[in-house]
Design an enzyme around this catalytic site. Sequence first.
Site, PDB file in Angstrom:
ATOM      1  CB  THR A  36      -0.953   0.036   1.208  1.00 39.19           C
ATOM      2  OG1 THR A  36      -0.196  -0.028   2.418  1.00 39.19           O
ATOM      3  CG2 THR A  36      -1.920  -1.141   1.166  1.00 39.19           C
ATOM      4  CE1 TYR A 146      -5.124  -0.759  10.661  1.00 36.93           C
ATOM      5  CE2 TYR A 146      -6.973   0.311  11.733  1.00 36.93           C
ATOM      6  CZ  TYR A 146      -5.674   0.347  11.273  1.00 36.93           C
ATOM      7  OH  TYR A 146      -4.928   1.494  11.420  1.00 36.93           O
TER       8      TYR A 146
END
Length: 326
Positions: A36, A146
């Site tokens: 990312t 997450y």
Amino acid sequence: MKRVLITGGAGFLGSHLCDRFIREGYHVIAMDNLITGDIRNIEHLFPLPNFEFYHHDVSKFIHVSGDLDYILHFASPASPIDYLKIPIQTLKVGSLGIHNCLGLARVKNARVLIASTSEVYGDPAVHPQNEDYWGNVNPVGPRGVYDEAKRFQEAITMAYHTYHGLETRIVRIFNTYGPRMRLNDGRVLPAFIGQALRGEDLTVFGDGSQTRSFCYVDDLVEGIYRLLLSDYAYPVNIGNPGEITIREFGEEIIKLTGTKQKLIVKPLPTDDPKQRKPDITRAKAILGWEPKVSRAEGLRITYDYFRSLPEEELYKAAYHREFVKK
């Protein structure tokens, strides 16, 4: 010259931290597997003799030659569009990744600072959120990969602190924005600005009454830097307590961009938190820190950055390397 390893160093926050530590006179080693992150965020540092880049996945064994004074673990997908597409990698970087960093820190006798998140509070039943609140997290929901990765990361970091006597710091980061955010990362600010620049209506999820508190990246980096150099080992919220509803925020973006779009409503995603506002009493008392940049000023800088990007960036879909599916 002190040496610092910053994992996730090519990401939004990681790259700004690299800049800060370079300015402070450190030798900076950035590590990133570029899932990312974006190498363009740090390419301006490559000519410097006190900067190195390791293209590596921190979830695998890591080795850095020479002394290390500090390790900052900022490697992780950090937006819903990322961690919903690469959930296994998200869990691994928050478990195997931090384990590798902590092991390296023991060998090097280095201090570790980990990037935790306001998401450890889940959809909070306490408002504003202070560090003593334990949270309201759904461990098997879509966001759990997450939230729980970060909660585990805090737990193992504190275990290394109490069992091994390792010097550790924990920052709980609230919504942050600024240059180098990805337009396609799914978070509300780049999503709104990207839609405005493309001439699309702005998408509000739910009725828009949910709140967020946005901190400009320079303020956040200052808080992290002060925390690293402090003597405090327990979690500290770093964020801007200036709370705003998503609907009001969308209206601010429309006014900022001078566009004619309207707000359109879509269903609220599962487990999306209804409120987000940091209690920064601890940061003020221990670090002497509070945000300085107003939302109006920070948004103007960020909007100018997004407007400067090549047109193809406006239409680029989020992309992740295939190997992360293994």
